[in-house]
Design an enzyme around this catalytic site. Structure first.
Site, PDB file in Angstrom:
ATOM      1  N   LYS A 182       0.775  -1.043   0.045  1.00  0.00           N
ATOM      2  CA  LYS A 182       0.055   0.264  -0.035  1.00  0.00           C
ATOM      3  C   LYS A 182       0.844   1.120  -0.003  1.00  0.00           C
ATOM      4  O   LYS A 182       0.327   2.460  -0.354  1.00  0.00           O
ATOM      5  CB  LYS A 182      -0.929  -0.002   1.211  1.00  0.00           C
ATOM      6  CG  LYS A 182      -2.290  -0.816   1.269  1.00  0.00           C
ATOM      7  CD  LYS A 182      -3.123  -0.531   1.934  1.00  0.00           C
ATOM      8  CE  LYS A 182      -4.332  -1.602   1.773  1.00  0.00           C
ATOM      9  NZ  LYS A 182      -4.172  -2.941   2.031  1.00  0.00           N
TER      10      LYS A 182
ATOM     11  N   GLU B 260      -9.658   7.368   3.760  1.00  0.00           N
ATOM     12  CA  GLU B 260     -10.754   6.581   4.359  1.00  0.00           C
ATOM     13  C   GLU B 260      -9.769   5.224   4.632  1.00  0.00           C
ATOM     14  O   GLU B 260      -8.886   4.791   4.038  1.00  0.00           O
ATOM     15  CB  GLU B 260     -11.800   6.048   3.347  1.00  0.00           C
ATOM     16  CG  GLU B 260     -11.624   4.958   2.406  1.00  0.00           C
ATOM     17  CD  GLU B 260     -10.293   5.371   1.588  1.00  0.00           C
ATOM     18  OE1 GLU B 260      -9.984   6.309   1.139  1.00  0.00           O
ATOM     19  OE2 GLU B 260      -9.648   4.235   1.008  1.00  0.00           O
TER      20      GLU B 260
ATOM     21  N   SER C 263       1.341  -9.865  -1.054  1.00  0.00           N
ATOM     22  CA  SER C 263       0.984  -8.446  -1.103  1.00  0.00           C
ATOM     23  C   SER C 263       1.494  -8.105   0.348  1.00  0.00           C
ATOM     24  O   SER C 263       1.497  -6.767   0.550  1.00  0.00           O
ATOM     25  CB  SER C 263      -0.224  -8.281  -1.207  1.00  0.00           C
ATOM     26  OG  SER C 263      -1.202  -9.103  -0.383  1.00  0.00           O
TER      27      SER C 263
HETATM   28  C1  LIG Z   1      -5.180  -3.866   1.579  1.00  0.00           C
HETATM   29  C2  LIG Z   1      -4.336  -5.280   1.312  1.00  0.00           C
HETATM   30  C3  LIG Z   1      -4.946  -6.096   0.201  1.00  0.00           C
HETATM   31  C4  LIG Z   1      -6.091  -5.665  -0.583  1.00  0.00           C
HETATM   32  O1  LIG Z   1      -6.205  -4.727  -1.270  1.00  0.00           O
HETATM   33  P1  LIG Z   1      -5.729  -4.369  -3.044  1.00  0.00           P
HETATM   34  O2  LIG Z   1      -6.130  -3.121  -3.201  1.00  0.00           O
HETATM   35  O3  LIG Z   1      -6.834  -5.393  -3.509  1.00  0.00           O
HETATM   36  O4  LIG Z   1      -4.562  -4.755  -3.136  1.00  0.00           O
HETATM   37  C5  LIG Z   1      -4.185  -7.136  -0.161  1.00  0.00           C
HETATM   38  N1  LIG Z   1      -3.121  -7.497   0.506  1.00  0.00           N
HETATM   39  C6  LIG Z   1      -2.889  -6.803   1.815  1.00  0.00           C
HETATM   40  C7  LIG Z   1      -1.716  -7.445   2.284  1.00  0.00           C
HETATM   41  C8  LIG Z   1      -3.447  -5.553   2.049  1.00  0.00           C
HETATM   42  O5  LIG Z   1      -2.862  -4.952   3.193  1.00  0.00           O
END
Ligand SMILES: *Cc1c(COP(=O)(O)O)cnc(C)c1O
Length: 399
Positions: free
Chosen positions: A95, A117, A383
């Site tokens: 993020k 938000e 992610s």
């Molecule tokens: C917020 C988050 C997501 C989901 O958000 P996307 O916009 O779909 O990427 C996925 N993995 C992690 C670790 C997150 O913090």
């Protein structure tokens, strides 16, 4: 319906991905959105912007993140699996790539007040982080229920100097926090920039956020060339909440048909149980937060409350890029239940010594049902890291 074969899966200049996207906003918000829309591409292309963005990604975020060949995990599923290690970014997830980009954008636009938000608090923390970095005022809207549920992230935001404002209306969760943030922006059009946390919202947000996150596939191409002698894997795989980490990994592969695209959604307790967030499987066309997309809704168009064990996938819509990938068949969409995701998270921990975020665990869980060839090269976007989810793992596995 006849859909022309597409060769370009990026947004057009009106912010449409095929049938999806656009900017459906109240008139009062038009000047704010238009100011951003008319300038964002040009600002992002300025050499001074690029230089500052890349420098911060390197020195502050810790990029490039490694592309790691997961040998034991690969062996288990008899295929070749690489993990793109976004969990090693500062703040623990992808993020921050976006919030760094948007804070620089805000500065170029002369804004000194930032609003955001947040649902579970991950985007709020990433925003509060870059505001501290730049010394800008930060106000994060968060549902009153979420404030209770996510106390550690609320504390983080406060330590970083942000003000957390509770959204008291409706179900007092993410949707309501978003409404409050939009209201704030309408009332403060001159000095305020609104940092949206995923590839959602009115044009230009989905395209702008995708561009900031596209560093993920830009790096992947170079790294794969080094280890495999080719830039393109056979498949790229990512979990999809709003879709920003997926957009980042898919970005430079969208128009390369030899690369398979796999998007993984949260099936919650099962897609037929009424408790899920499997937007493509269950959604119909609708408008949410300023964008036309696929959306979970009742027959008369009321947005359905989504459910997933992972807070980051718990969103009733999906970014318009992904709605288009689904509609055109360019992307393969798989939904994974809470239980399967939790098992996959535990499995990666034991096989590779990496505890993933539960969002990510959904992407890791596809191998039980989706088979690959032994010489397929698969890149999964890791992610985020699982620290924030430790309590959920503890309760689930009685650790
Ligand atoms: C917020 C988050 C997501 C989901 O958000 P996307 O916009 O779909 O990427 C996925 N993995 C992690 C670790 C997150 O913090």
């Amino acid at each position: 319906m006849i859909t022309e074969p597409q060769t370009n899966y990026q947004a057009d200049d009106r912010g449409y991905y095929g049938d999806f996207g656009g900017a459906f906003i109240p008139e009062m918000l038009y000047p704010n959105v238009e100011e951003l829309r008319s300038q964002y591409v040009q600002i992002m292309q300025e050499p001074s912007f690029q230089k500052e963005f890349n420098q911060l990604l390197k020195d502050y975020v810790g990029r490039p993140t490694p592309l790691y060949y997961a040998e034991r995990f690969s062996k288990k599923y008899n295929t070749k699996i690489y993990l793109k290690r976004e969990d090693l970014c500062h703040t623990g997830a992808h993020k921050v790539n976006n919030t760094i980009g948007q804070i620089l954008m805000a500065k170029r636009l002369g804004k000194n007040r930032i609003i955001a938000e947040t649902g579970a608090g991950q985007h709020g923390v990433a925003t509060a982080t870059v505001c501290a970095l730049m010394g800008l005022e930060c106000i994060v809207y968060m549902g009153a229920i979420d404030i209770e549920r996510q106390a550690p992230n609320v504390a983080r935001m406060k330590m970083l100097g942000a003000t957390v404002r509770p959204a008291m209306s409706g179900s007092r969760t993410l949707k309501d926090a978003t409404n409050e943030a939009i209201r704030d922006w309408i009332n403060n059009p001159v000095d305020t920039h609104y940092i949206i946390g995923s590839v959602v919202g009115p044009h230009p947000y989905p395209d702008m956020v995708a561009r900031f996150q596209s560093v993920i596939s830009e790096e992947t191409k170079k790294q794969l060339q080094e280890v495999e002698g080719r830039e393109n894997p056979d498949y790229v795989v990512a979990c999809v909440g709003g879709g920003s980490n997926a957009a980042g990994l898919f970005y430079h592969y969208l128009d390369q048909p030899e690369v398979g695209i796999i998007a993984v959604e949260a099936a919650g307790k099962g897609i037929d149980t009424g408790e899920s967030a499997a937007t493509s499987a269950l959604g119909r066309e609708g408008i949410i937060h300023g964008s036309k997309t696929l959306l979970m809704q009742t027959p008369d168009g009321q947005i359905t409350e989504p459910y997933s064990i992972s807070a980051g996938l718990d969103y009733p819509g999906v970014g318009p890029m992904h709605a288009n990938l689904f509609r055109t068949g360019r992307g393969e969409f798989i939904s994974i239940t809470d239980d399967d995701a939790m098992q996959a998270g535990l499995e990666l921990s034991k096989l590779e010594g990496i505890i993933p975020a539960i969002e990510t665990s959904h992407a890791l869980a596809i191998f039980e049902e989706r088979k690959f060839k032994p010489d397929d090269v698969i890149v999964i976007n890791l992610s985020g890291r699982g620290d924030k989810d430790l309590n959920t793992y503890i309760e689930y596995f009685k650790l």
